[in-house]
Design an enzyme around this catalytic site. Structure first.
Site, short mmCIF file in Angstrom:
data_model
loop_
_atom_site.label_atom_id
_atom_site.label_comp_id
_atom_site.label_asym_id
_atom_site.label_seq_id
_atom_site.Cartn_x
_atom_site.Cartn_y
_atom_site.Cartn_z
N GLU A 68 0.81 -1.22 0.00
CA GLU A 68 0.00 0.00 0.00
C GLU A 68 0.85 1.27 0.00
O GLU A 68 0.39 2.32 -0.46
CB GLU A 68 -0.88 0.00 1.26
CG GLU A 68 -1.60 1.30 1.49
CD GLU A 68 -2.49 1.26 2.72
OE1 GLU A 68 -3.70 1.20 2.50
OE2 GLU A 68 -2.01 1.27 3.85
N ARG A 88 12.90 1.74 2.25
CA ARG A 88 11.71 1.37 1.47
C ARG A 88 11.58 2.18 0.18
O ARG A 88 10.73 1.87 -0.66
CB ARG A 88 10.43 1.57 2.32
CG ARG A 88 10.41 0.77 3.60
CD ARG A 88 9.00 0.64 4.11
NE ARG A 88 8.15 -0.02 3.13
CZ ARG A 88 6.85 -0.12 3.20
NH1 ARG A 88 6.21 0.39 4.23
NH2 ARG A 88 6.14 -0.72 2.26
N ARG A 136 6.69 10.02 7.75
CA ARG A 136 6.96 9.50 6.40
C ARG A 136 6.46 10.42 5.29
O ARG A 136 6.93 10.36 4.16
CB ARG A 136 6.26 8.14 6.23
CG ARG A 136 6.67 7.08 7.23
CD ARG A 136 8.03 6.52 6.89
NE ARG A 136 8.45 5.54 7.90
CZ ARG A 136 8.13 4.25 7.86
NH1 ARG A 136 7.41 3.78 6.86
NH2 ARG A 136 8.55 3.44 8.80
N HIS A 166 1.17 5.77 10.60
CA HIS A 166 0.45 6.22 9.41
C HIS A 166 -0.98 6.62 9.79
O HIS A 166 -1.53 6.12 10.79
CB HIS A 166 0.34 5.08 8.39
CG HIS A 166 1.61 4.79 7.65
ND1 HIS A 166 2.13 3.52 7.55
CD2 HIS A 166 2.43 5.60 6.94
CE1 HIS A 166 3.23 3.56 6.82
NE2 HIS A 166 3.44 4.80 6.43
N CYS A 253 -2.37 -2.15 4.85
CA CYS A 253 -1.01 -2.03 4.29
C CYS A 253 -0.69 -3.13 3.28
O CYS A 253 0.20 -2.97 2.45
CB CYS A 253 0.04 -2.15 5.39
SG CYS A 253 -0.42 -1.40 6.93
C1 CIR Z 1 7.13 0.32 7.88
O1 CIR Z 1 7.56 0.78 8.95
O2 CIR Z 1 7.17 0.96 6.84
C2 CIR Z 1 6.57 -1.08 7.87
N1 CIR Z 1 7.25 -1.86 8.83
C3 CIR Z 1 5.09 -1.06 8.15
C4 CIR Z 1 4.30 -0.37 7.08
C5 CIR Z 1 2.86 -0.36 7.35
N2 CIR Z 1 2.16 0.21 6.25
C6 CIR Z 1 1.04 0.89 6.34
O3 CIR Z 1 0.58 1.20 7.43
N3 CIR Z 1 0.50 1.29 5.22
#
Ligand code: CIR
Length: 258
Positions: A68, A88, A136, A166, A253
């Site tokens: 996502e 990422r 982020r 998020h 996600c």
């Molecule tokens: C992160 O910290 O980016 C991942 N461990 C978790 C991402 C979760 N994604 C979301 O809430 N869309």
């Protein structure tokens, strides 16, 4: 009301165990169990009448199962984001060719540096998009995002986050003017006009549910959330995401839905 035809998921990589986490005390994910839970998640999506594009794992990106975040897909086109976590960021280059299977170049836009944005910070409510300003997703990313939306006749508004990773960690729209809200989102004026299902603090993780064509997929182990969603008249499907929770990831996600 929205309705979805397509979903995109990415299988978890073995490197998943090295994903980013704010909760190391929960332990590392069990890869085999994560894989099983992912298959159950795919089955739940199929049960909701969508097709599922299953992408292969990416070992170099431990968090890439959270598909996502590198893209946002609207009814007018797709946006390749510029994910805010350094480990990422390259996931955006992996998702873009996949978006081309569904959209022509004219309908694919990009968030460019110094703008950053994670899809997990974007919540779609009809043609309006709430965007969390988070660790982020920055001001410039949001500015670019709103300008793209405007070009498509869609709108957006910013929601500052204080505590969660998020936006959709704590608030999720399940259509019918209804939202699941937890923690800092319970009293936000932005959401005052919606019917709110208030999630108690001890089940906060359960606020991350997804609505797919009339069914709400709920995480396993959050009985108050499940009952409240059922009492609100929704059909529900329960999926265990315990291994993804260890990395701050949840149901929303793990797919793109459009
Ligand atoms: C992160 O910290 O980016 C991942 N461990 C978790 C991402 C979760 N994604 C979301 O809430 N869309």
């Amino acid at each position: 009301m929205a309705s979805f035809t397509h979903t995109i998921v990415r299988r978890p990589s073995r490197s998943l165990v090295d994903g980013i986490t704010s909760a190391p005390e929960l332990g590392k994910p069990d890869f085999e169990l994560a894989l099983k839970q992912h298959s159950t998640y795919i089955d739940a999506l199929l049960e909701c009448g969508v097709d599922v594009t299953v992408l292969p794992p990416l070992e170099q990106y431990p968090d890439s199962v959270f598909v996502e975040d590198p893209a946002v897909i609207t009814r007018c086109g797709a946006i390749v984001t510029n994910p805010g976590a350094a480990s990422r960021n390259g996931e955006k280059d992996e998702i873009e060719p996949v978006l081309h299977r569904f959209f022509d170049e004219e309908h694919i836009k990009r968030i460019e540096a110094p703008g950053t944005l994670d899809g997990g910070d974007v919540m779609m409510v009809g043609d309006h998009f709430y965007v969390g300003r988070s660790a982020r997703t920055n001001e410039e990313g949001i500015r670019q995002f709103f300008s793209i939306l405007e070009g498509w006749g869609l709108s957006g508004s910013e929601v500052p986050l204080e505590l969660v990773l998020h936006l959709k960690t704590g608030v999720n729209y399940i259509e019918n003017n209804t939202m699941l809200v937890s923690g800092e989102f319970i009293e936000k004026p932005d959401f005052a006009d919606y019917t709110k299902i208030v999630v108690p603090q001890e089940e906060a993780y359960g606020a991350n549910c997804i609505w797919v064509n009339g069914t709400v997929i709920v995480a396993e182990g959050y009985p108050t959330v499940l009952k409240a969603v059922q009492d609100a008249g929704y059909k529900t499907v329960v999926v265990d995401t315990s291994e993804y929770r260890k990395l701050d990831g949840g149901l929303s996600c793990m797919s793109l839905r459009f």
